[in-house]
Design a protein around this motif. Sequence first.
Motif, PDB file in Angstrom:
ATOM      1  N   SER A 392       0.853  -1.182   0.000  1.00 27.40           N
ATOM      2  CA  SER A 392       0.000   0.000   0.000  1.00 27.40           C
ATOM      3  C   SER A 392       0.893   1.238   0.000  1.00 27.40           C
ATOM      4  CB  SER A 392      -0.931   0.010   1.222  1.00 27.40           C
ATOM      5  OG  SER A 392      -0.189   0.197   2.419  1.00 27.40           O
ATOM      6  N   ASP A 393       0.276   2.407   0.066  1.00 28.75           N
ATOM      7  CA  ASP A 393       1.065   3.637   0.039  1.00 28.75           C
ATOM      8  C   ASP A 393       1.958   3.769   1.266  1.00 28.75           C
ATOM      9  OD1 ASP A 393      -0.055   4.335  -2.366  1.00 28.75           O
ATOM     10  OD2 ASP A 393      -1.634   5.588  -1.475  1.00 28.75           O
ATOM     11  N   LYS A 394       1.461   3.314   2.413  1.00 27.09           N
ATOM     12  CA  LYS A 394       2.201   3.498   3.662  1.00 27.09           C
ATOM     13  C   LYS A 394       2.897   2.232   4.143  1.00 27.09           C
ATOM     14  CE  LYS A 394       1.672   6.513   6.494  1.00 27.09           C
ATOM     15  NZ  LYS A 394       2.487   7.657   6.943  1.00 27.09           N
ATOM     16  N   VAL A 395       2.297   1.077   3.880  1.00 27.47           N
ATOM     17  CA  VAL A 395       2.787  -0.165   4.470  1.00 27.47           C
ATOM     18  C   VAL A 395       2.953  -1.233   3.395  1.00 27.47           C
ATOM     19  CG1 VAL A 395       2.319  -2.018   6.110  1.00 27.47           C
ATOM     20  CG2 VAL A 395       1.675   0.330   6.672  1.00 27.47           C
ATOM     21  N   ASP A 396       4.111  -1.887   3.413  1.00 29.28           N
ATOM     22  CA  ASP A 396       4.337  -3.112   2.651  1.00 29.28           C
ATOM     23  C   ASP A 396       4.724  -4.194   3.660  1.00 29.28           C
ATOM     24  OD1 ASP A 396       4.036  -1.564   0.394  1.00 29.28           O
ATOM     25  OD2 ASP A 396       6.181  -1.378   0.022  1.00 29.28           O
ATOM     26  N   THR A 463       7.241   8.815   7.053  1.00 29.43           N
ATOM     27  CA  THR A 463       7.011   9.977   6.199  1.00 29.43           C
ATOM     28  C   THR A 463       7.246   9.517   4.769  1.00 29.43           C
ATOM     29  OG1 THR A 463       9.298  10.784   6.116  1.00 29.43           O
ATOM     30  CG2 THR A 463       7.976  11.438   8.039  1.00 29.43           C
ATOM     31  N   PRO A 464       6.931  10.329   3.767  1.00 34.21           N
ATOM     32  CA  PRO A 464       7.232   9.903   2.402  1.00 34.21           C
ATOM     33  C   PRO A 464       8.700   9.580   2.172  1.00 34.21           C
ATOM     34  CG  PRO A 464       5.699  11.740   2.371  1.00 34.21           C
ATOM     35  CD  PRO A 464       6.142  11.587   3.801  1.00 34.21           C
ATOM     36  N   GLU A 465       9.593  10.146   3.020  1.00 43.81           N
ATOM     37  CA  GLU A 465      11.023   9.923   2.836  1.00 43.81           C
ATOM     38  C   GLU A 465      11.595   8.867   3.784  1.00 43.81           C
ATOM     39  OE1 GLU A 465       9.625  13.686   1.443  1.00 43.81           O
ATOM     40  OE2 GLU A 465       9.776  13.033   3.549  1.00 43.81           O
ATOM     41  N   LEU A 466      11.013   8.724   4.979  1.00 44.56           N
ATOM     42  CA  LEU A 466      11.585   7.883   6.027  1.00 44.56           C
ATOM     43  C   LEU A 466      10.801   6.588   6.170  1.00 44.56           C
ATOM     44  CD1 LEU A 466      13.605   7.513   8.384  1.00 44.56           C
ATOM     45  CD2 LEU A 466      11.931   8.677   9.850  1.00 44.56           C
ATOM     46  N   THR A 467      11.521   5.451   6.065  1.00 45.34           N
ATOM     47  CA  THR A 467      10.898   4.132   6.166  1.00 45.34           C
ATOM     48  C   THR A 467      11.648   3.296   7.186  1.00 45.34           C
ATOM     49  OG1 THR A 467      10.227   4.201   3.840  1.00 45.34           O
ATOM     50  CG2 THR A 467      10.255   2.051   4.901  1.00 45.34           C
ATOM     51  N   ILE A 468      10.893   2.593   8.022  1.00 44.35           N
ATOM     52  CA  ILE A 468      11.510   1.604   8.919  1.00 44.35           C
ATOM     53  C   ILE A 468      11.058   0.225   8.461  1.00 44.35           C
ATOM     54  CG2 ILE A 468      11.676   3.180  10.881  1.00 44.35           C
ATOM     55  CD1 ILE A 468       9.229   1.729  12.066  1.00 44.35           C
ATOM     56  N   GLN A 469      11.966  -0.748   8.622  1.00 46.41           N
ATOM     57  CA  GLN A 469      11.696  -2.090   8.100  1.00 46.41           C
ATOM     58  C   GLN A 469      12.180  -3.134   9.102  1.00 46.41           C
ATOM     59  OE1 GLN A 469      12.551  -3.273   3.806  1.00 46.41           O
ATOM     60  NE2 GLN A 469      14.107  -4.468   4.879  1.00 46.41           N
ATOM     61  N   PRO A 470      11.328  -3.543  10.032  1.00 45.21           N
ATOM     62  CA  PRO A 470      11.708  -4.633  10.931  1.00 45.21           C
ATOM     63  C   PRO A 470      11.328  -5.985  10.328  1.00 45.21           C
ATOM     64  CG  PRO A 470       9.646  -3.659  11.647  1.00 45.21           C
ATOM     65  CD  PRO A 470      10.063  -2.903  10.410  1.00 45.21           C
ATOM     66  N   VAL A 538      17.037  11.129   0.962  1.00 49.18           N
ATOM     67  CA  VAL A 538      17.532  12.493   1.117  1.00 49.18           C
ATOM     68  C   VAL A 538      17.055  13.364  -0.038  1.00 49.18           C
ATOM     69  CG1 VAL A 538      19.624  13.896   1.328  1.00 49.18           C
ATOM     70  CG2 VAL A 538      19.534  11.615   2.361  1.00 49.18           C
ATOM     71  N   ALA A 539      16.995  12.784  -1.218  1.00 49.29           N
ATOM     72  CA  ALA A 539      16.549  13.445  -2.441  1.00 49.29           C
ATOM     73  C   ALA A 539      15.910  12.362  -3.303  1.00 49.29           C
ATOM     74  CB  ALA A 539      17.725  14.128  -3.140  1.00 49.29           C
ATOM     75  N   PRO A 540      15.221  12.743  -4.391  1.00 54.05           N
ATOM     76  CA  PRO A 540      14.571  11.717  -5.208  1.00 54.05           C
ATOM     77  C   PRO A 540      15.493  10.599  -5.662  1.00 54.05           C
ATOM     78  CG  PRO A 540      13.796  13.877  -5.845  1.00 54.05           C
ATOM     79  CD  PRO A 540      14.882  14.115  -4.843  1.00 54.05           C
TER      80      PRO A 540
END
Length: 825
Positions: A392-396, A463-470, A538-540
């Motif tokens: 999804s947009d927020k969660v995979d 956020t659109p830029e920051l992802t956490i992946q446990p 950090v950038a696209p």
Amino acid sequence: MTSRNLLLASAAGLALFASPAFADTAADAATGVDTGADQVDADSPSRGDVIIVTARRRQETAQEVPLAISVIRGDSIEATGNFNVVKLQQLAPTLQVYTSNPRNTSVNIRGLGVPFGLTSDGFEQGVGIYVDDVYNSRVAAATFDFLDVDQVEVLRGPQGTLYGKNTTAGAINITTNQPTFDFEGRAELTAGNLNYKQGKAAISGPLSETVAARIAVATTSRRGVYYNTRTQRYINEQDNLGLRGQLLFKPSEDLSITLSGDYSQQDPEGVGTVFVRTGLTQRALNRQYDALVASINAANPGRNYAVPSRNPYDRLTDLDSNLNAGNKIGGASLKVKWDLGAGTLTSISAWRFWDWKPENDRDFTGLSIVAKSQNPSQQNQYSQEFRYNYTSDKVDFVVGLFGFKQRIDTQGTEQQGADASRWSLTGAQAADASILNGLTATNTQFLKSESVALYGQVSYKLTPELTIQPGVRVNYDKKEGFYQRVVTNGAGQVISCSPAPAAGTVLAAQCGVYQPQSTSPSVSDWNFSYDLNVNYKVAPDVLVYATYAKSFKTVGINQNGLPLTTANVPDLSASTVKPESVNHFEIGLKTQFWDRKATFNLSAFLTDIKDFQATVNGGQFGTVRGYLANAEKVRSQGIEADLKIRTSDRFTAYANAAYTDAKYKKFTNAPCPPELSGGTSQAAGATPDYSQPGVPGALSPRACDISGQGLPGVSKYAFSYGAEYNIPVNLLDKEGQIYLGVDGNYRSDWNSNASPSRYTKVEGYALTNFRAGFRGDGFDVFGWVRNAFDVNYLELLQVAPGNVGLIAGQPGDQRTWGGTLKFSF
């Protein structure tokens, strides 16, 4: 014409003449390793390619994956001649593959993975090898030629959450071309010096509106690279055949079912070695290689044995035992993908087999010392995986269940020859050939292995830029083994070594070479592993990431026999081996710039392993060739950089570099290197004395502390590069491109013994390859030269048993050249 050639000719003819239309060949497909450039404008190919990977068990572009990954395309593999896992290391610097034969193959990433040395079935590899999502449990079962491969992903660093307990160092994820509903085909023919011939063909298309099929065939043959003066034949040849068939049933857009089957056969005469050097051990001087050869010659007037050459690059040998490396690999799988709207459910059911029929010369000489050495094995494995992916947009996320069952049966025979007594015994016994001649150890063993795992990984965009992946994985493993060695003398009588025979007797001499054993190790273990990745855009076109992974390699059992105690009885405490515990830290940067014409990725890592599973060897002829032990702590740390540029449709280049510092942080009870072995053992409990390496007659330490020394098989510096330039032309009424390509690799020196030895240091080397050709719409014709500067280098060194100071090895290929013709439609 052989049946193999008829099969290939039929497939190739169908591929060549089924359609006159040809598809485009990507201009940069032959430039080696892609780092994953992401295409924005499909009408502007100079801005990079979309490299789709499945490293996280879902399709995404390589630059979006927050881990160190090398993507090697099928066309790149073909253009550079790296047609199997062993050759692949020339394109991926942190991948090391060393092999004395298919069975004894080590695949390591960043210096970690498989214990270096003779392979045991009782432990897991640390680099998982997957073909179309199917796990190949033994490295030997993945030494097939690449067949109709789409791409290879080399995942660096622990992948335990998604790929399991067998990936403490990384994974190799091989994807083959799949059936298509558009009719297509390809054929490739190659010929070169050393009587090299290779043919490949594949054809794919619809059988109905809902069913498509694909079939591929490949064959490779080449004259051997070493000449055996004893048999007057070349050995270490290539004689490979591969077949793959796939059937796709797609009743709707939401459901696909793929049935796959493959078969690979290798039947070369090999694998043998050549004489490289001798080095003094602590054995008495008259019991070392040159003195022993002189003694045998003196006892056999007129024999005058000598190796055919002491220069390994003459590539001459005189091995007197039968040589064979028969290898049959295959299996079938059923993959079901069901799009449920909210996610995708995947089921992968697989069966694989491996049939290994070797014959070796384990004394590495033309003398009849070990007259026979063969350990044929038969493996069957079954695996089942269920996986659910949601995006999804927020969660995979992905969750899965994996089950695995395996059985390996081995029937081994090792037999002493007519020269064995003089080689291994002393005094009057050395002159009595009958004591050891015909002494035979017959080994029967099996391994049963079962494993089940539950795993999951989530990617959540804070956020659109920051992802956490446990990610987490729970594993249960159970192993049961059986090993029995029966020893018979030259008259065929079974001997017993319990109670210990009186010193100086014939029986004592025989028991000192082969001793009966019977063990039935069994072990089970639960383990919980996890990882956490944090990544930030950090950038696209700039992604930074940090990863921590807590991983493991499951418990092992010693499946090839046990070492002896000081009382000369099997050491039952060595039956099982502790699991490895892995702590891994990594930071990385993935970037694209220059209007996405350039991609630069950087990673730095530190991996600590507690209870590292190492292969050790006590130096005896047959008591036990190699067994597993735990080193207290190992550390691998380093930096890797990958660069690719594509300035235009005319020019593409890449360069990959790696610095790897892999050491035993603590290994206090290691086997000693040959220069500290062979003499009378130092007193039990005494502080080991390392002050007399290579001094004949000196006392030998019972064990050595090799803490701080480098891991075997690891080059500190490794580098690979490639470039291609093309010019559009009209040639013979054909529009196309004339192109020139170069690729090469460099590896610094490394050591070829589990305990680093001054005698087994392999010097660094650099190899350079060139190719030039003409390609157009659906065809490619090119000539190539590999190892263009005819560099002399060694691929492997081995210490001969018995502490006699003999070092044998395998020189790498000399300069080879040839031409390739490819068609596609």
